[in-house]
Design an enzyme around this catalytic site. Structure first.
Site, short mmCIF file in Angstrom:
data_model
loop_
_atom_site.label_atom_id
_atom_site.label_comp_id
_atom_site.label_asym_id
_atom_site.label_seq_id
_atom_site.Cartn_x
_atom_site.Cartn_y
_atom_site.Cartn_z
N VAL A 82 0.85 -1.20 0.00
CA VAL A 82 0.00 0.00 0.00
C VAL A 82 0.89 1.25 0.00
O VAL A 82 0.52 2.28 -0.54
CB VAL A 82 -1.00 0.00 1.19
CG1 VAL A 82 -0.30 0.08 2.53
CG2 VAL A 82 -2.00 1.13 1.07
N GLY A 161 -6.27 7.21 8.80
CA GLY A 161 -6.95 6.89 7.55
C GLY A 161 -7.56 5.52 7.76
O GLY A 161 -7.93 5.16 8.88
N ARG A 162 -7.59 4.72 6.66
CA ARG A 162 -8.17 3.37 6.77
C ARG A 162 -7.55 2.56 7.91
O ARG A 162 -8.22 1.97 8.73
CB ARG A 162 -7.90 2.61 5.47
CG ARG A 162 -9.01 2.61 4.48
CD ARG A 162 -8.62 1.70 3.32
NE ARG A 162 -7.33 2.09 2.79
CZ ARG A 162 -7.16 2.77 1.66
NH1 ARG A 162 -8.19 3.10 0.94
NH2 ARG A 162 -5.96 3.10 1.25
N ARG A 184 -4.35 16.18 9.04
CA ARG A 184 -4.43 17.54 8.51
C ARG A 184 -5.83 18.11 8.73
O ARG A 184 -6.02 19.25 9.04
CB ARG A 184 -4.08 17.56 7.03
CG ARG A 184 -2.60 17.89 6.82
CD ARG A 184 -2.25 17.79 5.40
NE ARG A 184 -2.62 16.44 4.93
CZ ARG A 184 -2.09 15.85 3.89
NH1 ARG A 184 -1.17 16.47 3.19
NH2 ARG A 184 -2.45 14.65 3.52
N PRO A 186 -10.11 16.86 10.11
CA PRO A 186 -10.88 15.78 10.74
C PRO A 186 -11.35 14.74 9.74
O PRO A 186 -11.65 15.06 8.60
CB PRO A 186 -12.06 16.51 11.39
CG PRO A 186 -11.59 17.91 11.57
CD PRO A 186 -10.65 18.20 10.46
N ASP A 267 7.40 -1.62 13.89
CA ASP A 267 7.39 -2.63 12.83
C ASP A 267 8.20 -2.15 11.64
O ASP A 267 8.42 -2.90 10.70
CB ASP A 267 5.95 -2.94 12.40
CG ASP A 267 5.89 -4.11 11.42
OD1 ASP A 267 6.49 -5.16 11.73
OD2 ASP A 267 5.25 -3.98 10.36
N HIS A 291 9.02 -5.61 9.92
CA HIS A 291 8.08 -5.14 8.90
C HIS A 291 7.12 -6.27 8.46
O HIS A 291 7.10 -6.66 7.30
CB HIS A 291 8.82 -4.56 7.69
CG HIS A 291 7.97 -3.58 6.91
ND1 HIS A 291 8.48 -2.50 6.24
CD2 HIS A 291 6.62 -3.54 6.69
CE1 HIS A 291 7.51 -1.83 5.65
NE2 HIS A 291 6.36 -2.44 5.91
N ILE A 292 6.35 -6.75 9.45
CA ILE A 292 5.44 -7.87 9.16
C ILE A 292 3.97 -7.46 9.25
O ILE A 292 3.09 -8.31 9.38
CB ILE A 292 5.68 -9.06 10.14
CG1 ILE A 292 5.61 -8.60 11.60
CG2 ILE A 292 7.00 -9.74 9.84
CD1 ILE A 292 5.40 -9.73 12.59
N SER A 294 1.64 -6.64 7.28
CA SER A 294 0.65 -7.29 6.40
C SER A 294 0.92 -8.78 6.23
O SER A 294 0.31 -9.44 5.38
CB SER A 294 0.65 -6.61 5.04
OG SER A 294 1.90 -6.78 4.41
C1 DGY Z 1 2.84 -1.79 2.73
O1 DGY Z 1 2.14 -2.50 2.01
O2 DGY Z 1 3.20 -0.66 2.40
C2 DGY Z 1 3.23 -2.34 4.06
O3 DGY Z 1 4.13 -1.55 4.72
C3 DGY Z 1 3.77 -3.75 3.94
O4 DGY Z 1 2.74 -4.57 3.64
#
Ligand code: DGY
Length: 325
Positions: A82, A161-162, A184, A186, A267, A291-292, A294
Site C-alpha cells: 500500500v 486513515g483506513r 491535517r 478531521p 514494525d 516489517h510484518i 501485512s
Molecule cells: C505496505 O504494504 O506498504 C506495508 O508496509 C507492507 O505490507
C-alpha cells in the site's frame, strides 16, 4: 508488447504466490522472476530492460535510473504494497507509466499487528517469554514484569486513515478512556465513532499510547523528533506501523534511553533490515518486528493477486484495480 515477441514481458522482483503468477501467465505475459534475494540493484537494472511491466515490492527503489534503463516499453509498475514511497511518481508520470498498488486488503492485518505490537510493548510479552526461557522466572514477585494497561488510557492515532481507523476500532474494546487523533483535517468516519480530533500538541501531551499510521511523505519525514518526544508523557508508548522514515531514529533512541518516553514498538525502521548492532536493538524498552504488518497468509495472496491484476489491466489498456497516479 516488445516487437520481437507476441507476449508481454514482466520482471518480478521475487517469487510470488501461484495465484498471482497464473493471472499473469494466463494473460499472455512472459515472466522473468528473480529468485535471489536480496535483489541486487545491478540485477534489477539488467532485468528491467525492455520489459512491459514491473512487479515490485517496497524493497526496490524505483527511480529515474530504473525507469530509464527499462526503456520505452515499460507501461506499468505494480507494487505489492500500500506504501509507495519507494517509487518516484514524478518520473513515472513523465514517462506515462501507470503505477498500481494494493490499498484496503491489508488494513485488517496491519491493524491486528499494530494492536499486537502495542500489547507486546506495553505488557512486555516477548521480554517476559525470553526471561521465562532464560531461567529468570523465580518466585512470583509483586512488581516484576509490570507493564502498562490500556484500560482507562488515552489512545492517540497520528494519521488516521483506513488503517488508523481499524486500529482505533480494535482498541476501543479495551476499555480505553478515549481515542484521539491528529490529521491535517478531521476524518468524517472517525467522528461517527466518537474519536476526538486533537491538535498535535494535545495528541502528544495526552496520549498514553501513540500509534503512527500516517503515510510517508515529505511532510512526515523525520516528523517524530526530540521536540515531539519531549511533549509526550514520560510513560508514553510509541508504536510505529507506518514507515521508519517518519521517525528521527537517533532522537527516538535518546528519548527511550533517557526516559523521555516509556517504550516503543516498531514494525518499521530505517534502514530495513535494521543492522544487528543497531542501538535500538540494545534497548530493553524497544520492541522491533521485521516489517510484518501485512504478513498474514490470505492478505499477502490478495496483495499479490491485486498487483498482478493491476499489471495485466494496464497492459490490456483496462483500468487498474488501484492506481496511484
Ligand atoms: C505496505 O504494504 O506498504 C506495508 O508496509 C507492507 O505490507
Amino acid at each position: 508488447m516488445s516487437s520481437s515477441s507476441s507476449k508481454y514481458k514482466v520482471f518480478v522482483t521475487q517469487s510470488i504466490p501461484k495465484e498471482a503468477e497464473s493471472i499473469l501467465t494466463s494473460n499472455n505475459v512472459e515472466l522473468v522472476v528473480n529468485q535471489k534475494t536480496p535483489l541486487e540493484r545491478g540485477i534489477l537494472l539488467e532485468n528491467v530492460k525492455n520489459k512491459d511491466g514491473l512487479f515490485c515490492t517496497l524493497n526496490e527503489k524505483i527511480d529515474q535510473q530504473v525507469l530509464q534503463t527499462a526503456g520505452l516499453n515499460l507501461k506499468v509498475v505494480g507494487t505489492c504494497s500500500v506504501g509507495y514511497d519507494h517509487i518516484s511518481l514524478e518520473e513515472c508520470r513523465e514517462r506515462n507509466i501507470q503505477v498500481g498498488y494494493t490499498p484496503g486488503v491489508l488494513t485488517d492485518a496491519t491493524a491486528e499487528l499494530a494492536v499486537g505490537l502495542l500489547l507486546d510493548t506495553s505488557r512486555r510479552i516477548s521480554e517476559a517469554i525470553s526471561s521465562a526461557k532464560s531461567g529468570e522466572w523465580g518466585d512470583w514477585k509483586i512488581m516484576w514484569m509490570c507493564g502498562r494497561g490500556l484500560s482507562g488510557s488515552n489512545v492517540g492515532i497520528f494519521g488516521l486513515g483506513r488503517i488508523g481507523l481499524a486500529v482505533a476500532n480494535r482498541l476501543k474494546n479495551f476499555g480505553v478512556n478515549k481515542i484521539i487523533y491528529h490529521n491535517r483535517k478531521p476524518n468524517e468516519e472517525a467522528l461517527k465513532y466518537g474519536y476526538e480530533y486533537a491538535d498535535l500538541d494535545t495528541l502528544l501531551q495526552e496520549s498514553d499510547f501513540l500509534v503512527v499510521t500516517c503515510s510517508a511523505t515529505k511532510e512526515t519525514e523525520k516528523f517524530f523528533n526530540m521536540e515531539k518526544f519531549k511533549k509526550m508523557k514520560p510513560s508514553a508508548i510509541f508504536v510505529n506501523v507506518s514507515r521508519g522514515s517518519v521517525v528521527n531514529q537517533e532522537d527516538l533512541c535518546s528519548a527511550l534511553k533517557n526516559g523521555i518516553i516509556g517504550a516503543a514498538g516498531l514494525d518499521v525502521t530505517t534502514p530495513e533490515p535494521l543492522p544487528l548492532d543497531h542501538e535500538l536493538f540494545k534497548l530493553n524498552n524497544c520492541f522491533i518486528t521485521p516489517h510484518i504488518c501485512s504478513a498474514e497468509v490470505n492478505t499477502r495472496v490478495k496483495m499479490a493477486v491485486i498487483t498482478a491484476t493491476n499489471i495485466v489491466n494496464a497492459l490490456q489498456n483496462k483500468p487498474l484495480l488501484h492506481q496511484i497516479n
